[in-house]
Enzyme design. Sequence first.
Site, PDB file in Angstrom:
ATOM      1  N   HIS A  16      26.083  23.672  22.389  1.00  0.00           N
ATOM      2  CA  HIS A  16      25.545  24.459  23.498  1.00  0.00           C
ATOM      3  C   HIS A  16      24.150  24.012  23.941  1.00  0.00           C
ATOM      4  CE1 HIS A  16      25.184  27.932  26.088  1.00  0.00           C
ATOM      5  NE2 HIS A  16      24.077  28.319  25.472  1.00  0.00           N
ATOM      6  N   SER A  25      22.322  27.885  30.078  1.00  0.00           N
ATOM      7  CA  SER A  25      23.010  29.077  29.595  1.00  0.00           C
ATOM      8  C   SER A  25      22.772  30.260  30.551  1.00  0.00           C
ATOM      9  CB  SER A  25      22.567  29.376  28.164  1.00  0.00           C
ATOM     10  OG  SER A  25      23.405  30.309  27.535  1.00  0.00           O
ATOM     11  N   LEU A  26      22.146  31.349  30.093  1.00  0.00           N
ATOM     12  CA  LEU A  26      21.821  32.449  30.993  1.00  0.00           C
ATOM     13  C   LEU A  26      20.914  31.971  32.128  1.00  0.00           C
ATOM     14  CD1 LEU A  26      21.999  35.476  31.648  1.00  0.00           C
ATOM     15  CD2 LEU A  26      20.085  35.844  30.068  1.00  0.00           C
ATOM     16  N   ASP A  68      30.759  23.086  22.916  1.00  0.00           N
ATOM     17  CA  ASP A  68      30.034  24.344  23.051  1.00  0.00           C
ATOM     18  C   ASP A  68      30.805  25.467  22.365  1.00  0.00           C
ATOM     19  OD1 ASP A  68      28.542  26.537  23.906  1.00  0.00           O
ATOM     20  OD2 ASP A  68      28.200  25.689  25.896  1.00  0.00           O
TER      21      ASP A  68
END
Length: 256
Positions: free
Chosen positions: A237, A93-94, A210
């Site tokens: 996700h 993710s980030l 996701d």
Amino acid sequence: MREIAVGAAHVPYRVLGAGRPLVLVHGAGAGARAWDGVADAFANSNTVVVPNLSGSDAARDDGRELTVDILTEQLAAVVTDLDAGPVDLVGHSLGGVVVSALAASRPDLVRAVVPVATFAGPGDEYVRNSLTVWRDLLCDADTFARYSMLLAFSRAHLRSLGYDAVEELAAAFRPNEGRRRQIELALRLDIRDLLPRIEARALVIGAAHDAFLPVENARELAAAIPGAAYEEVDTGHVVMAEQPREFVKLIRDFLA
């Protein structure tokens, strides 16, 4: 647990196992605990390094606004502190944004890079609006936690867990100031110009279901990295929680 000072931040990181160094970089949320379900599996054949970057629960800093550069600098400092040569990076993710940025800006530190369920920046209005709602729910801790859970996991995964496990999951997503800073960064970031500069071997993993960062974002990121491989997993996700064995095998096979 080791800790390194980077500017105003104190970045703790855990090291386990032995072998070629593999650094697992968390996304928005509590931090390194996101890797608890797979870190030991990787440690069977790798020196696994799991940092807590600013915004996570364990990191300490001056509370300033987060940027991709700040988090990339912290990750570079951890890699350099290992003194083990170029490493393999996996970022969720980030964290996928951060590992991509480091691979582009410090090719000397990176042997291979695996961004997972991530994105490169603006352009997807679904993402912008889901992040905006997520941020605006910070004032309501219980609703924020339950909305976070819905973004994080597929419907099939949540249905399989049962009431008690889902309630426990919801409690783990309660908000704090670190979450706000991470969400604000996600709303601002743009690394699209960095992706063509990545020289390391790259595998991008997308999550077919996701609800947070729709899979098209991962596909687009893969297309922008020269020579990148792409794999898609039938999960929501948090890929490593829903399909840990498949996730570990994908990455092991690629790095081998």
